[in-house]
Write an enzyme that holds these catalytic residues in place. Structure first.
Site, PDB file in Angstrom:
ATOM      1  N   GLU A  95      35.514  26.551  35.694  1.00 15.43           N
ATOM      2  CA  GLU A  95      36.701  27.410  35.601  1.00 15.43           C
ATOM      3  C   GLU A  95      36.315  28.864  35.815  1.00 15.43           C
ATOM      4  O   GLU A  95      35.201  29.277  35.492  1.00 15.43           O
ATOM      5  CB  GLU A  95      37.366  27.196  34.226  1.00 15.43           C
ATOM      6  CG  GLU A  95      38.599  28.004  33.936  1.00 15.43           C
ATOM      7  CD  GLU A  95      39.768  27.814  34.909  1.00 15.43           C
ATOM      8  OE1 GLU A  95      39.552  28.022  36.116  1.00 15.43           O
ATOM      9  OE2 GLU A  95      40.877  27.492  34.457  1.00 15.43           O
ATOM     10  N   ASP A  96      37.229  29.628  36.371  1.00 12.42           N
ATOM     11  CA  ASP A  96      36.962  31.039  36.627  1.00 12.42           C
ATOM     12  C   ASP A  96      36.983  31.849  35.335  1.00 12.42           C
ATOM     13  O   ASP A  96      36.076  32.614  35.047  1.00 12.42           O
ATOM     14  CB  ASP A  96      37.960  31.615  37.649  1.00 12.42           C
ATOM     15  CG  ASP A  96      39.412  31.268  37.334  1.00 12.42           C
ATOM     16  OD1 ASP A  96      39.695  30.727  36.242  1.00 12.42           O
ATOM     17  OD2 ASP A  96      40.278  31.532  38.196  1.00 12.42           O
ATOM     18  N   ILE A  97      38.056  31.681  34.565  1.00 14.12           N
ATOM     19  CA  ILE A  97      38.200  32.531  33.381  1.00 14.12           C
ATOM     20  C   ILE A  97      38.943  31.766  32.293  1.00 14.12           C
ATOM     21  O   ILE A  97      39.849  30.993  32.579  1.00 14.12           O
ATOM     22  CB  ILE A  97      38.946  33.835  33.759  1.00 14.12           C
ATOM     23  CG1 ILE A  97      38.891  34.871  32.639  1.00 14.12           C
ATOM     24  CG2 ILE A  97      40.362  33.576  34.200  1.00 14.12           C
ATOM     25  CD1 ILE A  97      39.228  36.297  33.110  1.00 14.12           C
ATOM     26  N   ASP A  99      41.071  32.510  28.961  1.00  4.51           N
ATOM     27  CA  ASP A  99      41.746  33.582  28.228  1.00  4.51           C
ATOM     28  C   ASP A  99      42.184  33.038  26.867  1.00  4.51           C
ATOM     29  O   ASP A  99      41.426  33.092  25.908  1.00  4.51           O
ATOM     30  CB  ASP A  99      42.907  34.093  29.087  1.00  4.51           C
ATOM     31  CG  ASP A  99      43.655  35.250  28.448  1.00  4.51           C
ATOM     32  OD1 ASP A  99      43.195  35.762  27.414  1.00  4.51           O
ATOM     33  OD2 ASP A  99      44.710  35.636  28.980  1.00  4.51           O
ATOM     34  N   THR A 100      43.384  32.487  26.788  1.00  8.65           N
ATOM     35  CA  THR A 100      43.823  31.901  25.523  1.00  8.65           C
ATOM     36  C   THR A 100      43.152  30.555  25.263  1.00  8.65           C
ATOM     37  O   THR A 100      43.112  30.094  24.121  1.00  8.65           O
ATOM     38  CB  THR A 100      45.339  31.673  25.522  1.00  8.65           C
ATOM     39  OG1 THR A 100      45.648  30.695  26.529  1.00  8.65           O
ATOM     40  CG2 THR A 100      46.099  32.954  25.774  1.00  8.65           C
ATOM     41  N   THR A 103      44.884  26.385  28.858  1.00  9.56           N
ATOM     42  CA  THR A 103      44.695  25.570  30.063  1.00  9.56           C
ATOM     43  C   THR A 103      43.509  24.626  29.879  1.00  9.56           C
ATOM     44  O   THR A 103      43.596  23.431  30.183  1.00  9.56           O
ATOM     45  CB  THR A 103      44.451  26.487  31.289  1.00  9.56           C
ATOM     46  OG1 THR A 103      45.499  27.450  31.354  1.00  9.56           O
ATOM     47  CG2 THR A 103      44.399  25.696  32.570  1.00  9.56           C
ATOM     48  N   ASP A 155      43.069  36.280  40.923  1.00 12.45           N
ATOM     49  CA  ASP A 155      44.129  36.946  41.683  1.00 12.45           C
ATOM     50  C   ASP A 155      45.087  37.728  40.804  1.00 12.45           C
ATOM     51  O   ASP A 155      45.153  37.532  39.590  1.00 12.45           O
ATOM     52  CB  ASP A 155      44.950  35.895  42.441  1.00 12.45           C
ATOM     53  CG  ASP A 155      45.852  35.095  41.506  1.00 12.45           C
ATOM     54  OD1 ASP A 155      45.322  34.501  40.544  1.00 12.45           O
ATOM     55  OD2 ASP A 155      47.074  35.087  41.717  1.00 12.45           O
TER      56      ASP A 155
HETATM   57  P1  IMP Z   1      44.411  30.520  29.511  1.00 14.65           P
HETATM   58  O1  IMP Z   1      45.143  29.205  29.547  1.00 14.65           O
HETATM   59  O2  IMP Z   1      45.157  31.556  28.716  1.00 14.65           O
HETATM   60  O3  IMP Z   1      42.981  30.403  29.051  1.00 14.65           O
HETATM   61  O4  IMP Z   1      44.459  31.110  30.965  1.00 14.65           O
HETATM   62  C1  IMP Z   1      43.619  30.693  31.927  1.00 14.65           C
HETATM   63  C2  IMP Z   1      44.175  30.976  33.312  1.00 14.65           C
HETATM   64  O5  IMP Z   1      44.957  32.173  33.375  1.00 14.65           O
HETATM   65  C3  IMP Z   1      43.025  31.182  34.237  1.00 14.65           C
HETATM   66  O6  IMP Z   1      42.661  29.964  34.829  1.00 14.65           O
HETATM   67  C4  IMP Z   1      43.562  32.184  35.228  1.00 14.65           C
HETATM   68  O7  IMP Z   1      44.202  31.501  36.282  1.00 14.65           O
HETATM   69  C5  IMP Z   1      44.583  32.982  34.478  1.00 14.65           C
HETATM   70  N1  IMP Z   1      44.023  34.249  33.992  1.00 14.65           N
HETATM   71  C6  IMP Z   1      43.737  34.595  32.724  1.00 14.65           C
HETATM   72  N2  IMP Z   1      43.254  35.833  32.636  1.00 14.65           N
HETATM   73  C7  IMP Z   1      43.220  36.307  33.906  1.00 14.65           C
HETATM   74  C8  IMP Z   1      42.785  37.566  34.484  1.00 14.65           C
HETATM   75  O8  IMP Z   1      42.334  38.516  33.822  1.00 14.65           O
HETATM   76  N3  IMP Z   1      42.894  37.665  35.831  1.00 14.65           N
HETATM   77  C9  IMP Z   1      43.375  36.663  36.613  1.00 14.65           C
HETATM   78  N4  IMP Z   1      43.782  35.474  36.118  1.00 14.65           N
HETATM   79  C10 IMP Z   1      43.697  35.300  34.773  1.00 14.65           C
HETATM   80 MG    MG Z   2      42.772  29.559  36.943  1.00 10.76          MG
END
Ligand code: IMP
Ligand code: MG
Length: 170
Positions: A95-97, A99-100, A103, A155
């Protein structure tokens, strides 16, 4: 680009990807991991990471979209599924990133239900975000502050994925 501040430059990214690849090569010695990259952002990381792993690897892609805010309470939906059965395989989600973590939590539950031999996570970036969905990250490239970043696959409105570095929009 003049509207973007560099946070992680290209050389630092490439060095860290090589280190992660070497670590994965050691940890998976004698096995054949299946790298499951999450579209679209992780595709750039996958391409470099896979070539940094000195083992036979299989590549799979998954697409997910998450709805956050509004009425939905973070529902995640699969938009593209893997091309083969995952049962008995050594899965490494790329996975790229994170955050919460919502996903990734969904993905791990989904993939675990397919009875892989093992299931681990490799994330290029972990954000320091206060969250209820903390997932265990086995391989982590960088930890960053809670800023919105672009580049190297990431992106903003589908743009900036092709930058060689990770940056912050001004
Ligand atoms: P999560 O479910 O909150 O962990 O979000 C993960 C997804 O949100 C990643 O796979 C990204 O596609 C998108 N995302 C979260 N933070 C960023 C950011 O700073 N830049 C771009 N995409 C992000
Ligand atoms: Mg993503």
């Amino acid at each position: 680009m003049k509207n973007i501040d560099v946070m992680i430059d290209a050389a630092t990214l490439q060095d860290r990807v090589l280190e992660l690849g070497a670590q994965i090569t050691r940890d998976y010695a004698g096995r054949e991991p299946t790298l499951v990259a999450i579209m679209k952002g992780a595709v750039f990381f996958l391409a470099d990471l896979a070539r940094a792993i000195d083992l036979p690897v299989c590549i799979e892609l998954m697409g997910v979209s998450s709805y956050q805010g509004g009425e939905s309470t973070g529902e995640v939906r699969i938009t593209h599924d893997v091309s083969a059965p995952m049962r008995g395989r050594h899965l490494l989600v790329v996975e790229d990133i994170i955050d919460t973590g919502l996903t990734m939590k969904f993905l791990l539950e989904n993939l675990q239900a397919r009875h892989p031999a093992s299931l681990k996570v490799c994330a290029l970036i972990e954000k320091k975000t206060a969250t209820a969905n903390k997932v265990a990250i086995d391989y982590r490239g960088f930890v960053i502050d809670d800023r919105f970043v672009v580049g190297y696959g990431l992106d903003y409105g589908e743009k900036y994925r092709n930058l060689h570095f990770i940056g912050v929009l001004k």
